[in-house]
Motif scaffolding. Structure first.
Motif, PDB file in Angstrom:
ATOM      1  N   CYS A  49       0.861  -1.192   0.000  1.00 33.81           N
ATOM      2  CA  CYS A  49       0.000   0.000   0.000  1.00 33.81           C
ATOM      3  C   CYS A  49       0.897   1.242   0.000  1.00 33.81           C
ATOM      4  O   CYS A  49       1.870   1.312   0.744  1.00 33.81           O
ATOM      5  CB  CYS A  49      -0.887  -0.011   1.246  1.00 33.81           C
ATOM      6  N   ASN A  51       0.200   4.119   1.040  1.00 29.78           N
ATOM      7  CA  ASN A  51       0.000   4.902   2.261  1.00 29.78           C
ATOM      8  C   ASN A  51       0.724   4.315   3.474  1.00 29.78           C
ATOM      9  O   ASN A  51       1.476   5.007   4.131  1.00 29.78           O
ATOM     10  CB  ASN A  51      -1.499   5.013   2.520  1.00 29.78           C
ATOM     11  N   CYS A  52       0.518   3.010   3.720  1.00 24.49           N
ATOM     12  CA  CYS A  52       1.088   2.428   4.940  1.00 24.49           C
ATOM     13  C   CYS A  52       2.299   1.542   4.666  1.00 24.49           C
ATOM     14  O   CYS A  52       2.959   1.090   5.597  1.00 24.49           O
ATOM     15  CB  CYS A  52       0.027   1.644   5.702  1.00 24.49           C
ATOM     16  N   HIS A  76      -6.039  -4.511   2.382  1.00 24.49           N
ATOM     17  CA  HIS A  76      -5.113  -4.792   3.494  1.00 24.49           C
ATOM     18  C   HIS A  76      -5.524  -6.095   4.184  1.00 24.49           C
ATOM     19  O   HIS A  76      -6.717  -6.391   4.257  1.00 24.49           O
ATOM     20  CB  HIS A  76      -5.183  -3.683   4.547  1.00 24.49           C
ATOM     21  N   CYS A  82      -4.552   1.421   8.657  1.00 24.54           N
ATOM     22  CA  CYS A  82      -4.181   2.324   7.553  1.00 24.54           C
ATOM     23  C   CYS A  82      -5.365   3.215   7.224  1.00 24.54           C
ATOM     24  O   CYS A  82      -6.511   2.779   7.271  1.00 24.54           O
ATOM     25  CB  CYS A  82      -3.783   1.499   6.324  1.00 24.54           C
TER      26      CYS A  82
END
Ligand SMILES: [Zn+2]
Length: 491
Positions: A49, A51-52, A76, A82
């Motif tokens: 991901c 973002n995370c 996820h 996240c």
């Protein structure tokens, strides 16, 4: 995209450390590759991901409209915290930050989906493969590479801030390869879903940059046009053209829009256009010049009533009926018209002078009256006229110049030779001897006159030198004998 589980817009392909738009997956990868990703990701943790940076899994949801029969998305695993996880934030919130790139992708996808359903089009690649210049030294990755009747076509989706250099470089690249390049606007496309809406849309600088690299054209594609394309079975795009139009005596410019099919576009010198702004503008300007010229010619008589007396006054009058006249290109023509008209008017005046003088000997009082009126009317024109001129002197001067005023005076040669004698025989003429000599100089019979023994005797008379004075007719003579010369000599 309606699937609420499809929350992760971007993943990182850790193999190349490149972000991948999830929506682009089915275009980038073939079915078997997607299958490998589904398995490989479990084994090698290849996609994370954005973002995370945590491992995410590839999922599929049945979708008959999708290329592989499924929509692919990442999610996820359980227990990961996240912002991009489905239960922590709304989809709109997540996408707010990445909508630009998402929109960019949606446009590519929309275009690709449209083209694969159109006859004669073939989608070669969506945003993955580089194409190379002929010398192999340069490369570019078109947003969409397609073929139309077997000919390569590059589509670029225009982003918010494409620099003119990027636009031109891309253009040169494809120009060299002789591929048509079409920039499609993804910017503000939602504002123009209904292109019959006449409301003005704000044109971005980047769109202007693209337009003026394409003869004033920029292009829009959207869902509405995609469905139009499918209906017509032809790729249909909206073209915005910067166009000149005539309103009154001036050219105005604005964006005009046309729904056009791909076949209606012209590709030339690396540019793609529907209407050539520069050609339209040139044609309209040429029209305007023609109209301006016609108006000047039609209004010249009106100018005359205003009695312009010089070039600059003529220009002032011309500018009124031809406001767009351009002195750098139109002045030569105007000057020739001015000269011609001015000469025509001067010739009229000279001819009237001759007419008055011609009748002078038969009716002196009314000739003086006419002269007075005429001189008054022309007093502002600096032709040397004044009302108290001696018409008897003028008559002789005209004869010397070579104008045949009356049959009563007998043979022409005789009349102009005799006229010279007046200036030596009569007291009233003597103050004009210098004028007489000047008239001989200007006469078309000069040589003849100078070889007439009697005239020669007069000119050699020592008396004449003592009476060389300026007369009130000097200016008039110079004007009358200068261009344009009245051709009425020897009627
Ligand atoms: Zn995440």
């Amino acid at each position: 995209m309606e699937n609420s589980k499809r929350q992760i817009p971007i993943v990182i392909d850790t193999e190349r450390n490149e972000p991948i738009w999830v929506a682009s997956l089915s275009w980038i990868y073939e079915q078997h590759e997607l299958q490998e990703i589904r398995q490989a990701n479990i084994k090698h943790h290849r996609f994370v991901c954005q973002n995370c940076k945590q491992l995410v899994y590839l999922h599929a949801k049945r979708d008959d409209d999708s290329r592989h029969g499924h929509q692919y998305y990442f999610s996820h695993p359980e227990g990961i915290d996240c912002d991009w996880k489905s239960d922590s934030k709304s989809r709109a919130e997540i996408y707010a930050g990445v909508s630009e790139g998402d929109k960019h992708w949606q446009m590519k996808e929309l275009l690709a989906k449209t083209l694969i359903n159109l006859p004669n089009w073939e989608v070669v690649d969506v945003d993955t493969q580089f194409v190379f210049s002929l010398d192999k030294l340069k490369r570019a990755k078109p947003d969409l590479h397609a073929r139309y009747f077997g000919t390569d076509v590059a589509f670029e989706i225009q982003l918010r801030s494409e620099s003119p250099k990027v636009i031109l470089d891309r253009q040169h690249f494809y120009q060299e390869k002789e591929w048509p390049l079409i920039w499609l606007s993804a910017e503000n496309e939602d504002q123009i879903l209904d292109f019959f809406d006449k409301e003005r849309i704000a044109v971005k600088q980047v769109q202007k940059d693209i337009a003026f690299c394409n003869r004033g054209n920029w292009f829009i594609f959207n869902k509405f046009l995609a469905s139009q394309s499918l209906e017509k079975k032809q790729l249909t795009i909206l073209t915005k053209v910067w166009e000149p139009s005539l309103a009154g005596k001036k050219i105005y410019y604005d964006w005009c829009q046309y729904s056009v099919t791909y076949d209606q576009l012209t590709h030339h010198d690396g540019e793609t256009f529907y209407r050539d702004f520069y050609a339209l503008d040139r044609a309209l300007k040429a029209d305007l010049v023609e109209q301006g010229k016609l108006r000047v010619l039609a209004n010249i008589d009106h100018f005359k009533n205003q009695e312009y007396r010089d070039w600059s006054q003529f220009l002032v009058a011309a500018k009124i009926c031809w406001p767009t006249l351009d002195m750098s290109s139109d002045a030569d023509w105007l000057h020739s018209v001015f000269k011609e008209d001015y000469y025509r008017r001067v010739l009229q005046v000279k001819s009237t002078v001759l007419t008055i003088i011609r009748y002078y000997s038969s009716d002196m009082p009314s000739s003086y009256k006419r002269w007075e009126q005429f001189a008054l009317k022309l007093s502002h024109l600096y032709f040397g006229f004044h009302k108290n001129m001696s018409l008897s002197v003028l008559e002789k001067i005209m004869l010397i110049l070579g104008y045949d005023l009356s049959t009563k005076l007998g043979r022409r040669q005789k009349s102009y030779a005799r006229a010279v004698h007046n200036f030596f025989d009569y007291e009233a003429f003597k103050p004009y001897q210098a004028l007489c000599l000047r008239a001989i100089e200007l006469s078309e019979h000069k040589e003849e006159l100078l070889h007439t023994p009697n005239v020669l005797a007069r000119l050699n008379d020592p008396m004449k030198k003592s009476i060389e004075i300026n007369s009130s007719l000097d200016d008039f003579l110079e004007w009358f004998a200068s261009d344009p010369i009245c051709e009425q000599r020897g009627l």
